[in-house]
Design a protein around this motif. Structure first.
Motif, short mmCIF file in Angstrom:
data_model
loop_
_atom_site.label_atom_id
_atom_site.label_comp_id
_atom_site.label_asym_id
_atom_site.label_seq_id
_atom_site.Cartn_x
_atom_site.Cartn_y
_atom_site.Cartn_z
N TYR A 223 0.86 -1.10 -0.04
CA TYR A 223 0.06 0.04 -0.05
C TYR A 223 0.74 1.28 0.07
O TYR A 223 0.68 2.24 -0.82
CB TYR A 223 -0.68 0.08 1.09
CG TYR A 223 -2.25 0.46 1.13
CD1 TYR A 223 -3.03 0.17 0.10
CD2 TYR A 223 -2.68 1.14 2.03
CE1 TYR A 223 -4.36 0.48 0.13
CE2 TYR A 223 -3.99 1.71 1.89
CZ TYR A 223 -4.72 1.26 0.91
OH TYR A 223 -6.00 1.67 0.82
N PHE B 157 -1.71 6.98 9.17
CA PHE B 157 -2.63 6.46 7.98
C PHE B 157 -3.14 5.07 8.16
O PHE B 157 -3.99 4.56 8.03
CB PHE B 157 -2.13 6.86 6.61
CG PHE B 157 -2.75 6.21 5.59
CD1 PHE B 157 -4.19 6.55 5.29
CD2 PHE B 157 -2.34 5.17 4.85
CE1 PHE B 157 -4.76 5.97 4.06
CE2 PHE B 157 -2.86 4.49 3.74
CZ PHE B 157 -4.27 4.94 3.34
N LEU B 158 -1.70 4.17 8.17
CA LEU B 158 -1.84 2.64 8.34
C LEU B 158 -2.55 2.43 9.69
O LEU B 158 -3.50 1.57 9.54
CB LEU B 158 -0.45 2.08 8.55
CG LEU B 158 0.22 2.20 6.83
CD1 LEU B 158 1.45 1.42 6.97
CD2 LEU B 158 -0.88 1.41 5.99
N PHE B 159 -2.55 3.15 10.62
CA PHE B 159 -3.11 3.12 11.86
C PHE B 159 -4.67 3.12 11.92
O PHE B 159 -5.40 2.42 12.15
CB PHE B 159 -2.58 4.11 12.86
CG PHE B 159 -2.96 3.59 14.54
CD1 PHE B 159 -2.43 2.42 15.15
CD2 PHE B 159 -4.18 4.28 15.14
CE1 PHE B 159 -2.87 2.16 16.35
CE2 PHE B 159 -4.44 3.99 16.19
CZ PHE B 159 -3.81 2.91 17.07
N ALA B 160 -5.03 4.15 10.93
CA ALA B 160 -6.32 4.45 10.65
C ALA B 160 -7.00 3.65 9.92
O ALA B 160 -8.01 2.75 10.11
CB ALA B 160 -6.64 5.69 9.96
N VAL B 161 -6.42 2.82 8.84
CA VAL B 161 -6.66 1.83 8.04
C VAL B 161 -7.10 0.40 8.77
O VAL B 161 -7.81 -0.17 8.52
CB VAL B 161 -5.61 1.59 7.00
CG1 VAL B 161 -6.06 0.35 6.26
CG2 VAL B 161 -5.82 2.71 5.90
N ILE B 163 -7.58 0.12 12.10
CA ILE B 163 -8.78 0.46 12.86
C ILE B 163 -10.22 0.06 11.98
O ILE B 163 -11.03 -0.50 12.53
CB ILE B 163 -8.89 1.58 13.65
CG1 ILE B 163 -7.82 1.67 14.66
CG2 ILE B 163 -10.47 1.86 14.40
CD1 ILE B 163 -7.93 2.60 15.64
N ILE B 193 -8.60 -6.23 4.59
CA ILE B 193 -7.40 -5.52 4.04
C ILE B 193 -7.21 -6.04 2.59
O ILE B 193 -6.64 -5.40 1.74
CB ILE B 193 -6.42 -5.98 5.21
CG1 ILE B 193 -6.61 -5.27 6.64
CG2 ILE B 193 -4.91 -5.60 4.50
CD1 ILE B 193 -5.62 -5.66 7.72
N VAL B 225 -9.10 5.76 -0.48
CA VAL B 225 -8.18 5.82 0.60
C VAL B 225 -6.93 5.52 0.18
O VAL B 225 -5.81 5.95 0.49
CB VAL B 225 -8.61 4.49 1.61
CG1 VAL B 225 -7.49 4.12 2.31
CG2 VAL B 225 -9.44 5.22 2.69
N PHE C 128 -8.71 6.80 18.71
CA PHE C 128 -8.38 8.07 18.03
C PHE C 128 -8.14 9.43 18.95
O PHE C 128 -7.66 10.13 19.04
CB PHE C 128 -9.17 8.64 17.00
CG PHE C 128 -9.11 7.46 15.69
CD1 PHE C 128 -7.88 7.60 14.92
CD2 PHE C 128 -10.19 6.71 15.20
CE1 PHE C 128 -7.70 6.88 13.82
CE2 PHE C 128 -9.72 5.96 14.28
CZ PHE C 128 -8.60 5.98 13.68
N LEU C 143 -3.82 15.61 7.52
CA LEU C 143 -4.47 14.14 6.68
C LEU C 143 -5.84 14.74 6.81
O LEU C 143 -6.51 14.66 5.49
CB LEU C 143 -4.21 12.85 7.38
CG LEU C 143 -2.90 12.38 7.12
CD1 LEU C 143 -3.06 10.81 7.78
CD2 LEU C 143 -2.65 12.00 5.62
#
Lengths: 282, 282, 282, 282
Positions: A223, B157-161, B163, B193, B225, C128, C143
């Motif tokens: 990604y 960003f990866l953390f948000a993805v 969750i 994912i 995204v 968050f 972001l």
């Protein structure tokens, strides 16, 4: 002397028609060649479809011969009309032209060599050359320049991706094993690249929880990683656009499609009298 | 004193060859190491392919020993020639070097430890070190800088993805259930994912209309995204590039300022051998 | 008065611990909550894996009760320590907090309501909020701003993609039919989106030549189309970066994590004396 | 004269309601049309789902007639209220409107022509026209402009991708053959595009080591190649944003939704008296 002159004139005319596109005849020849290349590739395609080949075998065979004869004439004309034929014969396009022409002849000597017809699709590359004439030239050259400028960066990037794939592929091979389709390390690397590039066939897919966990990590890495070539090319495009040169600018010269009759090099200045490559008169 | 000096000189020389690349010997050593690492990884790969291993087992085994002996000598030389050997032994590369060397020896003590050979692929990382010498260094360091600068943003960003994936995965588990392959929440998250990253294996795919509807939403979200890391990296690349002054900005046509010695015309192509105007040799 | 004061002081202290993060106790509470939310989600995940649930059912059940009791205490404390409890109870986070707490109690009344535990994954969203404290805040808000700024454009884009998908999906339904898996128009649209977003499961794939031809066109369209959201977001990121404000700039104020004891609104200025939202003294 | 005037007034009023959106009635008509188009498309979708059609066939059939009757009235009203009906009938939207209206009538003449109902999804395109009224107009037109500006570059790019696909597809056909699903060259080209665009269904996947090796190369090429359209569009977006015009700027005029009663062209200036297209009085 009198004898040679007309012959030279005839050769020159053929050269102008085949190698250049500034005269009406030259343009018509290019269009005809364009159409015949497309037809020849379509023929090979249709022959490969069993159902169509079974029904229309004869028609396809006749058309195949028509195309082959035209290609043969064109090939001979190219050799005859150029001053240094060997240079053409051994050039990239020269070899492709030959390989696109001979398979049908060869099929009478070696059975099954008709499969070589597929090589003909390489002749499609000549279309890029023919299209040099049309208005898309500017766009294409801009694309090419941007890609060329980012070549070094993309090479480094692909190299890093390859090493990463080898390591991750080996890890997956140790974790998953034969059952899930990870039968060998090369296959495992193949799967890793399929995943990293987000192609994801699914012919091989992890089944153990650990394998799925690492696969998830690989995807998330992919990604972030897929962003890299895009970033490189985008920035390069932006640069191309900023310093855009218009034909009126200094240092910008129009290069025409004229080809040197001796060495077939293209891209001479409009006001060129001699070839920049071999020094022959144009 | 007399005794120590030559010894020190010998150590220094080995150090120069192994750890540096400014002398011809050092360069040759690096190239040899490069080749042997590639060969050692290829060996492990080939051994993992059943068909090849069955046929060429003996050859592969001998080559394996050749590589292992070279690696052993290299490892010992690295320890001997460095002033603080422990620092090397416990360093990242030190551990990898050891792990790439011992599996074959271990296989005589513990059966099956030959599988550890696969760890050797990690030695490929050393290639990055070796390549520091070549001209791609500049490009690679630019890539690395851009990626480093965008690391914090990509982590967020990866953390948000992640969750988002846990929540969506749980929803899909409740909707789809066992039949479609959503056998547990972790599996469901794995599927989410796979979908969000647009990999899409298809080993698991929704079959109920509600599941397909939510899957569609996930894909469209993934569509928006996937733009985020690309955006981050591209902007970072753009910033890196702005302060750059390099000869990489190659112009339209490579016309240099060389003047023809015969007619003094300027503006020849970089690869011109003859003057385009008068045909004299440049 | 003497009676109320200590009670108010006690309530205030609890409020400070639970709702804010400026005191050491408040920080420790946030970290504990963070860990417990992660554990509670992991528990739900593990329970959904049949093999693990069968073996460790009792352990998981006990841990489930530990988490539930903590969540119950936290929920009550949140209600007690706030001035306007109803506002919290009916807020987004209030509802999620309740739903994450009650499933285990409900399972004694309604059999099977344990499935509701999965809702708990929504509590991850509170992470968050907790992370507001850490240094990633700046990156995340950047972001968020970029995504917000491009929201309108991306909405238009997704809308256009949806209409395109309906039309193309209908066409594929008419061409392919039941055999290839295109059993209904909604399924066909699902397939179109799977293809346009380059996910490509392969659970449904065209088998007729016409279908494959149109699928090819859809993919090539998707190729160009996937560039659009990336382009939008990248340009927006570029803009965000250009006008970046540093803490020293005018008009930039530090907002702390203090929450109004009356209405629980966060983000007050360091020098704020009254809540900007309800006017209560902080 | 007395007779014609009221008739003309009545026609004008219908024209205003149907073709324009500046009057309240016109707005309501557009909203009603919007809803009915959505319903009509949903009806076609639901009918295609066997289970739903079996159960609710009668309800769907009645609703189908309601929609058809409304569309019939609308179609007639459009013809009657315009000055040059033939121009509308033969226009793109005119043909779609007709095709969306007649299938149900035709189904009484030709059995099975109900399948034509699916064409109705094309009416969704009219939604884009209706949405001209809402605030997204600006965003959409910006998107459209950026895509238009990059059209030439993307065409060149897609052309290059197509030629590449033909060549690579032919190579894969020669390598893999029937077993792996590469049954003909066209199928092989289909697979190549599926891979290059990173869709990756997996209905066809290489099984020989050589095929997997080339597939890997194709994917890595696709990796670099997917960056190109993104780069093009991103740069174009960036340009659009830089020269952004605000309503206060000179040379920016507000165009209303008024349609010419003679030729139905939209987008006239607010102060326009005559149609810019046919010169009729507005």
């Amino acid at each position: 002397m009198k004898e040679r002159k007309p012959e030279k004139g005839w050769k020159n005319k053929v050269h102008e028609i085949i190698y250049e596109a500034d005269t009406p005849m030259g343009k018509w020849f290019d269009i005809l060649l364009f159409i015949l290349i497309i037809i020849s590739v379509l023929l090979v395609m249709l022959e490969s479809v069993k159902g169509i080949d079974a029904e229309y075998h004869k028609t396809l065979f006749i058309l195949e011969w028509v195309v082959t004869i035209f290609f043969t004439i064109e090939y001979i004309a190219r050799i005859v009309s150029i001053k240094k034929p060997l240079k053409y014969v051994l050039s990239f396009y020269g070899i492709i032209d030959l390989m696109a022409t001979i398979p049908l002849y060869l099929s009478y000597i070696f059975a099954g060599s008709q499969a070589l017809l597929a090589i003909r699709s390489l002749r499609l590359l000549r279309i890029f050359r023919i299209l040099k004439l049309v208005r898309f030239l500017g766009e294409a050259s801009q694309l090419k320049k941007a890609l060329k400028a980012s070549r070094a960066k993309i090479t480094v990037f692909l190299f890093a991706v390859l090493i990463l794939s080898v390591i991750l592929g080996t890890v997956m091979y140790l974790i998953e094993g034969d059952e899930a389709g990870f039968t060998s390390i090369p296959t495992s690397i193949y799967w890793t690249i399929v995943t990293l590039t987000t192609v994801g066939y699914g012919d091989i897919a992890p089944i153990t929880p650990e394998g799925q966990f690492i696969a998830t990590l690989i995807m998330l890495v992919g990604y972030g990683v897929i962003a890299v070539p895009t970033g490189i090319v985008t920035v390069e495009f932006g640069r191309q656009g900023q310093g855009k040169k218009s034909p009126g600018d200094k240092g910008y010269v129009h290069l025409n499609t004229q080809a040197c009759p001796a060495c077939a090099k293209e891209g001479h200045r409009d006001d060129a009298i001699y070839c920049y490559n071999c020094g022959s008169k144009l």
